[in-house]
Design an enzyme around this catalytic site. Structure first.
Site, PDB file in Angstrom:
ATOM      1  N   ASP A 288     -24.405  29.074  25.921  1.00 40.93           N
ATOM      2  CA  ASP A 288     -25.671  28.378  26.134  1.00 40.93           C
ATOM      3  C   ASP A 288     -26.477  29.008  27.260  1.00 40.93           C
ATOM      4  O   ASP A 288     -27.676  29.286  27.108  1.00 40.93           O
ATOM      5  CB  ASP A 288     -25.412  26.906  26.485  1.00 40.93           C
ATOM      6  CG  ASP A 288     -25.350  26.014  25.258  1.00 40.93           C
ATOM      7  OD1 ASP A 288     -25.990  26.356  24.246  1.00 40.93           O
ATOM      8  OD2 ASP A 288     -24.673  24.983  25.301  1.00 40.93           O
TER       9      ASP A 288
ATOM     10  N   ASP B  51     -19.180  19.362  20.580  1.00 35.17           N
ATOM     11  CA  ASP B  51     -20.529  19.758  20.997  1.00 35.17           C
ATOM     12  C   ASP B  51     -21.413  18.545  21.277  1.00 35.17           C
ATOM     13  O   ASP B  51     -21.449  17.580  20.501  1.00 35.17           O
ATOM     14  CB  ASP B  51     -21.161  20.612  19.878  1.00 35.17           C
ATOM     15  CG  ASP B  51     -22.564  21.050  20.203  1.00 35.17           C
ATOM     16  OD1 ASP B  51     -22.738  21.862  21.124  1.00 35.17           O
ATOM     17  OD2 ASP B  51     -23.503  20.560  19.540  1.00 35.17           O
TER      18      ASP B  51
ATOM     19  N   GLU C 136     -18.587  18.231  25.465  1.00 39.07           N
ATOM     20  CA  GLU C 136     -19.766  18.805  26.121  1.00 39.07           C
ATOM     21  C   GLU C 136     -20.755  17.668  26.326  1.00 39.07           C
ATOM     22  O   GLU C 136     -21.223  17.063  25.365  1.00 39.07           O
ATOM     23  CB  GLU C 136     -20.427  19.895  25.291  1.00 39.07           C
ATOM     24  CG  GLU C 136     -21.599  20.523  26.023  1.00 39.07           C
ATOM     25  CD  GLU C 136     -22.679  21.098  25.120  1.00 39.07           C
ATOM     26  OE1 GLU C 136     -23.570  21.804  25.636  1.00 39.07           O
ATOM     27  OE2 GLU C 136     -22.657  20.846  23.907  1.00 39.07           O
TER      28      GLU C 136
END
Length: 574
Positions: free
Chosen positions: A375, A244, A281
């Site tokens: 998201d 992340d 990410e």
């Protein structure tokens, strides 16, 4: 007998709490140890620092009572795995499926998810990507505020429940990737600073002090993170990790933490003799994350490319609010379809600066793209999916462009049938003060985007979570069943036609007409023609071309052309 160990250089005295408090022995480099003859798997324990209250083990394998309860000893070797013949799944050529355990099934557990694996196999999915499952505050949440990074969430089923899910997935031929968070910890239950210098005020992130990857005491912090990643891959048999927000990881070490992690992951993959993938990410559009270590990169397998989503979403919905102001025209969508990143060293109006670098030399398989993800849905005030924002025809165009792309496509749970359930942001903090801060912050955040704060669902309310749970009965009803069949057909084409899994970006060509509203993607012999315009589009085709799929029966074929009505797409083999 079990030897308890903990790294705690900050306190001058550490006690193990096993019903009663017992002093631990100081070892080298800030470590403390205590051998307990009577302890073993199933033993609950905690640590007391300088006589303070019991705290969970920073490396706790299980928190059956949640973030503030005692830790429990787990023997990973005791689980009976049935996946001995599993040889893994390579990321190139795969189709991923992102899911949130708490809302994926009616039970909201690892075991509950097992009941839907057959659906994923029938759809043609290659690997599941789980949103974070490390222990977080309360019983419901997205998981990005985890604090016990080695412990699968108790409400989902704990360590054995997670192992049962992965074992079953492998038995169905499905890989499993886990979303992990190494850039910050949650606000509740984060006791790591009491033990040692896990965080550094030298750098600040959106969540406060950054994780200490390069300051004094950082050697053990780096080891903590790498050991955590290797544990998921080794002890839980995960096939990869999604890292992340790596843009929020600050590390000025000569060897960046991500490079070190990738090197150790590759070594483990060689030993296990199956591929293990690390997916970053990042919104930096920086090739360094996925370039090989020999070429000066970190050597990660792939990077999420949210700009692919942004270009698609903006073109299909007309949304140019917030960061979508950087997108909209078809030339941007065409560029995303060719190389994933739109901002590759060009000026970004939203950022008011030049952003990104060209993805020169990278392959399509080094990008994970999606038309929807947690998201982009959940960070809308009302959690609307694309099915609430665009027509059925445009949903089919989005699916076609995604699943015929040269990248690694990923679906979000329920996307394949156009699920009507939203995916909202939800939390379950037991501290009323923290819960109010989260709720108020959510309202203020969206008020700045012009939303009425009164219309923003309260993350703390159980109803917000329940509204986000998938309704699996929808998949069997029209018109959603037909949309599901469309996704199934597209994935089958992807598997059948080598050109559709070819990751070479120099073999992707695009054409478009902004005024007429059409866009064409050519990949070797395969042509994907989409009409986003307001009028019928006559698309010339060779009489010998094979029509592989059309999104609606209204698409008509003549000898030398196709007639595509508005919001339709056709796929041909020329």
């Amino acid at each position: 007998m079990h030897e308890f160990r903990v790294w705690a250089p900050r306190p001058s005295r550490v006690e193990i709490v096993l019903g009663e408090r017992r002093p631990m022995r100081r070892a080298a480099d800030g470590w403390w140890t205590y051998p307990a003859e009577e302890a073993g798997p199933g033993t609950d324990y905690a640590f007391s620092l300088d006589g303070g209250p019991p705290r969970p083990d920073p490396r706790s394998a299980f928190q059956p009572g949640g973030i503030d309860g005692p830790s429990r000893v787990v023997d990973h070797s005791a689980f009976s795995w049935a996946d001995g013949s599993w040889r893994g799944v390579p990321l190139p050529g795969s189709v991923l499926y992102e899911c949130h355990i708490g809302t994926f099934s009616a039970e909201g557990t690892f075991d509950g998810a097992i009941g839907h694996l057959e659906h994923l196999v029938d759809l043609g999915i290659d690997a599941i990507e789980l949103m974070p499952v490390a222990e977080f505050s309360g019983a419901r949440g997205w998981g990005y505020d985890g604090v016990d990074l080695f412990a699968p969430h108790h409400a989902y089923g704990g360590p054995d429940g997670l192992k049962r899910l992965i074992d079953a997935a492998h038995g169905h031929g499905l890989g499993v990737v886990l979303d992990v968070v190494y850039n910050h910890l949650g606000p509740a239950g984060n006791y790591l600073p009491e033990f040692g210098p896990y965080f550094s005020a030298r750098y600040q992130t959106n969540w406060g002090d950054a994780v200490n990857f390069d300051g004094p005491g950082s050697d053990e912090v780096r080891r903590f993170v790498i050991d955590n990643a290797l544990m998921w891959l080794r002890d839980y048999h995960f096939d990869g990790l999604r890292l992340d927000a790596v843009h929020a990881i600050v590390d000025d070490s000569a060897t960046h933490i991500l490079e070190a992690l990738a090197a150790e992951t590759d070594a483990m993959a060689a030993h296990l003799r199956r591929p293990l993938s690390l997916i970053a990410e990042s919104d930096l559009n920086n090739p360094r994350f996925v370039r090989s270590r020999d070429a000066g990169g970190y050597g990660l397998a792939a990077s999420w490319a949210d700009e692919w989503h942004h270009a698609l979403h903006s073109a299909l919905t007309g949304d140019v609010s917030g960061y979508y102001e950087d997108f909209g025209p078809l030339w941007m969508l065409a560029k995303a379809l060719r190389q994933a990143w739109v901002y590759d060293g060009i000026y970004s109006p939203h950022r008011q600066r030049v952003h990104g670098r060209p993805p020169t030399g990278l392959a399509g398989s080094q990008f994970v793209v999606s038309a929807q993800n947690h998201d982009q849905i959940g960070n809308r005030a009302a959690g609307e999916r694309s099915a609430a924002l665009m027509s059925d025809g445009r949903l089919r165009i989005a699916a076609a462009l995604l699943l015929t792309s040269p990248f690694v496509p990923m679906l979000f749970q329920g996307e394949e049938w156009g699920a009507s359930t939203p995916f909202l942001y939800f939390t379950d903090h037991s501290d009323p003060g923290l819960g109010q801060i989260v709720s108020d912050g959510r309202r203020q955040e969206f008020a700045s985007f012009g939303w009425d704060p009164d219309n923003v669902p309260d993350p703390q309310r159980a109803e917000t979570f329940e509204r986000s749970r998938l309704d699996w009965s929808e998949a069997r009803k029209e018109p959603r069943a037909d949309l599901l069949a469309w996704h199934r057909r597209l994935i089958a084409l992807r598997r059948d036609i080598p050109a559709l899994t070819d990751p070479r970006l120099d073999r992707v060509q695009t054409e478009y007409d902004q005024e007429a509203g059409w866009i064409i993607v050519r990949r070797g012999p395969v042509v994907v023609a989409s009409n986003l315009g307001a009028r019928n589009w006559i698309f010339p085709v060779d009489p010998s071309a094979q029509l592989l799929a059309v999104s609606a029966p209204s698409v008509e074929r003549a000898q030398r052309h196709l007639t595509l009505p508005p919001d339709t797409v056709a796929i041909l083999n020329t």
